[in-house]
Scaffold this motif. Structure first.
Motif, PDB file in Angstrom:
ATOM      1  N   GLU A 221       0.835  -1.205   0.000  1.00 15.98           N
ATOM      2  CA  GLU A 221       0.000   0.000   0.000  1.00 15.98           C
ATOM      3  C   GLU A 221       0.869   1.253   0.000  1.00 15.98           C
ATOM      4  OE1 GLU A 221      -3.502   2.114   2.716  1.00 15.98           O
ATOM      5  OE2 GLU A 221      -2.858   0.067   3.135  1.00 15.98           O
ATOM      6  N   LEU A 222       1.981   1.197   0.710  1.00 14.96           N
ATOM      7  CA  LEU A 222       2.929   2.305   0.764  1.00 14.96           C
ATOM      8  C   LEU A 222       4.334   1.730   0.654  1.00 14.96           C
ATOM      9  CD1 LEU A 222       1.432   4.371   3.735  1.00 14.96           C
ATOM     10  CD2 LEU A 222       1.321   4.987   1.326  1.00 14.96           C
ATOM     11  N   GLN A 223       5.260   2.541   0.170  1.00 10.87           N
ATOM     12  CA  GLN A 223       6.649   2.118   0.124  1.00 10.87           C
ATOM     13  C   GLN A 223       7.542   3.326   0.403  1.00 10.87           C
ATOM     14  OE1 GLN A 223       7.962   0.535  -3.592  1.00 10.87           O
ATOM     15  NE2 GLN A 223       7.928   2.471  -4.672  1.00 10.87           N
ATOM     16  N   PRO A 224       8.780   3.095   0.843  1.00 10.17           N
ATOM     17  CA  PRO A 224       9.680   4.214   1.130  1.00 10.17           C
ATOM     18  C   PRO A 224       9.933   5.064  -0.105  1.00 10.17           C
ATOM     19  CG  PRO A 224      10.518   2.173   2.083  1.00 10.17           C
ATOM     20  CD  PRO A 224       9.369   1.791   1.210  1.00 10.17           C
ATOM     21  N   LEU A 225      10.068   6.361   0.130  1.00 11.21           N
ATOM     22  CA  LEU A 225      10.335   7.280  -0.972  1.00 11.21           C
ATOM     23  C   LEU A 225      11.618   6.899  -1.700  1.00 11.21           C
ATOM     24  CD1 LEU A 225       9.689   9.901  -2.527  1.00 11.21           C
ATOM     25  CD2 LEU A 225      10.962  11.154  -0.767  1.00 11.21           C
ATOM     26  N   ALA A 226      12.623   6.405  -0.969  1.00 14.71           N
ATOM     27  CA  ALA A 226      13.889   6.035  -1.599  1.00 14.71           C
ATOM     28  C   ALA A 226      13.685   4.941  -2.643  1.00 14.71           C
ATOM     29  CB  ALA A 226      14.889   5.580  -0.537  1.00 14.71           C
ATOM     30  N   ASP A 227      12.807   3.948  -2.357  1.00 15.88           N
ATOM     31  CA  ASP A 227      12.541   2.896  -3.337  1.00 15.88           C
ATOM     32  C   ASP A 227      11.835   3.458  -4.560  1.00 15.88           C
ATOM     33  OD1 ASP A 227      13.653   1.230  -1.486  1.00 15.88           O
ATOM     34  OD2 ASP A 227      11.776   0.249  -0.896  1.00 15.88           O
ATOM     35  N   GLU A 228      10.908   4.373  -4.320  1.00 11.72           N
ATOM     36  CA  GLU A 228      10.190   4.994  -5.442  1.00 11.72           C
ATOM     37  C   GLU A 228      11.150   5.791  -6.324  1.00 11.72           C
ATOM     38  OE1 GLU A 228       6.536   6.113  -7.527  1.00 11.72           O
ATOM     39  OE2 GLU A 228       6.986   4.572  -6.036  1.00 11.72           O
ATOM     40  N   VAL A 229      12.036   6.538  -5.693  1.00 14.24           N
ATOM     41  CA  VAL A 229      12.987   7.351  -6.460  1.00 14.24           C
ATOM     42  C   VAL A 229      13.937   6.467  -7.262  1.00 14.24           C
ATOM     43  CG1 VAL A 229      14.909   8.978  -6.244  1.00 14.24           C
ATOM     44  CG2 VAL A 229      12.827   9.321  -4.902  1.00 14.24           C
ATOM     45  N   GLU A 230      14.386   5.364  -6.687  1.00 15.12           N
ATOM     46  CA  GLU A 230      15.274   4.454  -7.413  1.00 15.12           C
ATOM     47  C   GLU A 230      14.574   3.870  -8.632  1.00 15.12           C
ATOM     48  OE1 GLU A 230      18.566   2.437  -8.615  1.00 15.12           O
ATOM     49  OE2 GLU A 230      18.363   4.092  -7.174  1.00 15.12           O
ATOM     50  N   MET A 231      13.288   3.536  -8.472  1.00 10.07           N
ATOM     51  CA  MET A 231      12.527   3.028  -9.609  1.00 10.07           C
ATOM     52  C   MET A 231      12.394   4.087 -10.692  1.00 10.07           C
ATOM     53  SD  MET A 231       8.720   1.431  -9.504  1.00 10.07           S
ATOM     54  CE  MET A 231       8.118   2.951  -8.767  1.00 10.07           C
ATOM     55  N   VAL A 232      12.128   5.336 -10.295  1.00  6.77           N
ATOM     56  CA  VAL A 232      12.028   6.435 -11.257  1.00  6.77           C
ATOM     57  C   VAL A 232      13.364   6.651 -11.950  1.00  6.77           C
ATOM     58  CG1 VAL A 232      11.708   8.937 -11.446  1.00  6.77           C
ATOM     59  CG2 VAL A 232      10.118   7.569 -10.072  1.00  6.77           C
ATOM     60  N   ARG A 233      14.455   6.548 -11.193  1.00  5.16           N
ATOM     61  CA  ARG A 233      15.784   6.720 -11.785  1.00  5.16           C
ATOM     62  C   ARG A 233      16.027   5.685 -12.894  1.00  5.16           C
ATOM     63  NH1 ARG A 233      19.739   9.119  -9.078  1.00  5.16           N
ATOM     64  NH2 ARG A 233      18.740   8.557  -7.086  1.00  5.16           N
ATOM     65  N   ARG A 234      15.676   4.427 -12.630  1.00  4.60           N
ATOM     66  CA  ARG A 234      15.841   3.382 -13.633  1.00  4.60           C
ATOM     67  C   ARG A 234      14.959   3.647 -14.848  1.00  4.60           C
ATOM     68  NH1 ARG A 234      20.502   0.513 -12.677  1.00  4.60           N
ATOM     69  NH2 ARG A 234      20.645  -0.015 -10.452  1.00  4.60           N
ATOM     70  N   VAL A 253      16.436  14.762  -4.914  1.00  2.98           N
ATOM     71  CA  VAL A 253      15.752  14.177  -3.754  1.00  2.98           C
ATOM     72  C   VAL A 253      16.828  13.853  -2.723  1.00  2.98           C
ATOM     73  CG1 VAL A 253      14.273  12.339  -2.892  1.00  2.98           C
ATOM     74  CG2 VAL A 253      13.975  13.196  -5.236  1.00  2.98           C
ATOM     75  N   PRO A 254      16.867  14.576  -1.602  1.00  3.23           N
ATOM     76  CA  PRO A 254      17.893  14.310  -0.581  1.00  3.23           C
ATOM     77  C   PRO A 254      17.877  12.851  -0.130  1.00  3.23           C
ATOM     78  CG  PRO A 254      16.727  16.357  -0.105  1.00  3.23           C
ATOM     79  CD  PRO A 254      15.994  15.704  -1.233  1.00  3.23           C
ATOM     80  N   ALA A 255      19.076  12.286   0.043  1.00  2.00           N
ATOM     81  CA  ALA A 255      19.181  10.867   0.406  1.00  2.00           C
ATOM     82  C   ALA A 255      18.543  10.569   1.760  1.00  2.00           C
ATOM     83  CB  ALA A 255      20.657  10.454   0.414  1.00  2.00           C
ATOM     84  N   GLY A 256      18.582  11.518   2.683  1.00  2.00           N
ATOM     85  CA  GLY A 256      18.043  11.272   4.019  1.00  2.00           C
ATOM     86  C   GLY A 256      16.567  11.584   4.165  1.00  2.00           C
ATOM     87  N   LEU A 257      15.888  11.913   3.077  1.00  2.00           N
ATOM     88  CA  LEU A 257      14.476  12.288   3.150  1.00  2.00           C
ATOM     89  C   LEU A 257      13.632  11.037   3.416  1.00  2.00           C
ATOM     90  CD1 LEU A 257      12.852  14.908   2.846  1.00  2.00           C
ATOM     91  CD2 LEU A 257      12.451  14.278   0.453  1.00  2.00           C
ATOM     92  N   GLN A 260       6.764   7.912   3.211  1.00  2.00           N
ATOM     93  CA  GLN A 260       6.099   6.760   2.616  1.00  2.00           C
ATOM     94  C   GLN A 260       5.133   7.268   1.555  1.00  2.00           C
ATOM     95  OE1 GLN A 260       6.410   3.332   3.465  1.00  2.00           O
ATOM     96  NE2 GLN A 260       8.181   3.941   4.704  1.00  2.00           N
ATOM     97  N   VAL A 261       5.179   6.665   0.365  1.00  2.00           N
ATOM     98  CA  VAL A 261       4.316   7.097  -0.735  1.00  2.00           C
ATOM     99  C   VAL A 261       3.640   5.876  -1.344  1.00  2.00           C
ATOM    100  CG1 VAL A 261       5.750   9.114  -1.245  1.00  2.00           C
ATOM    101  CG2 VAL A 261       6.194   6.949  -2.424  1.00  2.00           C
ATOM    102  N   PRO A 262       2.474   6.069  -1.968  1.00  2.00           N
ATOM    103  CA  PRO A 262       1.854   4.950  -2.690  1.00  2.00           C
ATOM    104  C   PRO A 262       2.763   4.483  -3.816  1.00  2.00           C
ATOM    105  CG  PRO A 262       0.264   6.720  -2.331  1.00  2.00           C
ATOM    106  CD  PRO A 262       1.607   7.265  -1.948  1.00  2.00           C
ATOM    107  N   PRO A 263       2.963   3.192  -3.986  1.00  2.00           N
ATOM    108  CA  PRO A 263       3.888   2.693  -5.004  1.00  2.00           C
ATOM    109  C   PRO A 263       3.506   3.147  -6.406  1.00  2.00           C
ATOM    110  CG  PRO A 263       3.271   0.933  -3.506  1.00  2.00           C
ATOM    111  CD  PRO A 263       2.385   2.099  -3.190  1.00  2.00           C
ATOM    112  N   GLY A 264       4.499   3.623  -7.150  1.00  2.00           N
ATOM    113  CA  GLY A 264       4.291   3.993  -8.545  1.00  2.00           C
ATOM    114  C   GLY A 264       3.677   5.352  -8.763  1.00  2.00           C
ATOM    115  N   ILE A 265       3.399   6.104  -7.694  1.00  2.00           N
ATOM    116  CA  ILE A 265       2.697   7.367  -7.888  1.00  2.00           C
ATOM    117  C   ILE A 265       3.602   8.410  -8.533  1.00  2.00           C
ATOM    118  CG2 ILE A 265       3.181   8.419  -5.615  1.00  2.00           C
ATOM    119  CD1 ILE A 265       0.114   9.158  -5.672  1.00  2.00           C
TER     120      ILE A 265
END
Length: 353
Positions: A221-234, A253-257, A260-265
């Motif tokens: 339902e939610l995932q860490p922003l860091a995972d979302e950003v890595e997916m966007v980077r790819r 996007v600061p590394a320490g930010l 939790q965001v909805p996946p894929g948003i």
């Protein structure tokens, strides 16, 4: 095969009440619905109506006796309502039977005490009234407990249906995001492999990492922003490999930010920025993704320098799905799109703990 006792519901004769038992987690999930104030109003109306009836029917015994009886019924009603509220908070079969048998024992003890004090005639005269009152109270408790259990079950079913709908929306969003991107990427990869293009290997690495990140994420339902950003980077790396110099991008996007965001948003917003702001232009364009904390909320923007919003534009399926998923996961979150001349900026705000 159910036993004869179960078929005839004989156990309900001696140990009545709902069989369903809720765990503390289920009670917390269902929440505490407010006590129906109409019950208090109904009891109060009956007590007010009872006073003139007692004064009229007990004229021979005096006004003081009639008022004493009315006070007795008022006290009984208050105790009954107090126990009813406890049943409302904890609607268990065990508690219901504890109250029922406890009340029966209390009434019997009072009757025996009065008989011992020489009030046998009074007990014989009023026993029908006392038994009727006790039967009414116990029946009301039984119906209240059954109703409350059914209410909690209905709430849990509603929440389960909402969770199932949210999971379905998430999977539909995944299906809406991926097909054309996957097919186009595979077509480019196949062409580069066939022609021996050196870009095939980096694209394959980014594509594999992208799939590894996206395939399991839509179960959350939610995932860490860091995972979302890595997916966007790819994703941006793959699109840049396909579009070449026509696509430039920045990720601020600061590394320490922590958020939790909805996946894929964010991925959906970036995909829209490329589809509507970069690909339609021969010269291509730039996409900028940035995130920051603003007080108690995360502010994330996706900007492109394309033509901006068309006159009379309307949300498409992808954006509508994104907004719906955002509201389901974070009711206080917002998503806005605005012309920024040049281009368009999507702004996502999500409250953070």
């Amino acid at each position: 095969m159910p036993s004869l006792l179960d078929t005839l519901h004989c156990r309900q004769w001696f140990y009545p009440g709902p069989i369903r038992v809720f765990t503390p987690e289920e009670m917390a999930k269902a929440g505490m619905q407010p006590w129906p104030v109409a019950v208090d109003s109904y009891v109060a109306l009956n007590l007010v109506t009872m006073l003139p009836a007692l004064l009229f029917t007990r004229q021979g015994t005096g006004w003081a006796t009639a008022l004493m009886w009315w006070g007795f019924w008022c006290a009984l009603a208050l105790v009954t309502l107090a126990l009813s509220r406890l049943l409302w908070r904890h609607p268990t079969r065990r508690r219901l039977n504890l109250y029922c048998y406890g009340t029966a024992v209390a009434v019997l003890a009072v009757a025996l005490g009065l008989i011992h004090q020489g009030e046998r005639d009074w007990v014989q005269r009023e026993n029908i009234t006392l038994i009727a009152a006790m039967t009414g109270v116990l029946s009301a408790w039984w119906m209240l407990t059954v109703f409350r259990v059914q209410q909690i079950e209905a709430r849990l079913r509603e929440l389960a249906d909402q969770d199932a709908a949210l999971r379905l929306q998430t999977r539909l969003a995944a299906a809406q995001i991926q097909p054309h991107f996957l097919f186009n990427t595979l077509a480019s990869l196949q062409h580069w492999v066939d022609t021996g293009d050196a870009r095939a290997a980096p694209l394959l690495r980014d594509f594999t990492a992208y799939l590894r990140a996206t395939l399991p994420m839509f179960e959350r339902e939610l995932q860490p922003l860091a995972d979302e950003v890595e997916m966007v980077r790819r994703y941006l790396a793959i699109m840049q490999a396909r579009l070449g110099a026509r696509l430039g991008f920045t990720l601020d996007v600061p590394a320490g930010l922590q958020a939790q965001v909805p996946p894929g948003i964010v991925l959906t917003l970036v995909e829209n920025a490329i589809a509507h702001g970069v690909e339609p232009q021969l010269r291509g364009g730039q996409v900028a993704v940035a995130a920051r904390h603003d007080g108690a909320q995360l502010v994330l923007t996706v900007h492109d320098d394309g033509p901006g919003l068309a006159p009379g534009w309307a949300e498409g399926v992808g954006l509508a799905n994104t907004r719906r998923r955002l509201v389901n996961a974070c009711p206080a979150a917002t998503l806005t799109l605005a012309d920024t001349h040049p281009g368009c900026t999507a702004t996502l705000t999500i409250p953070t703990p």
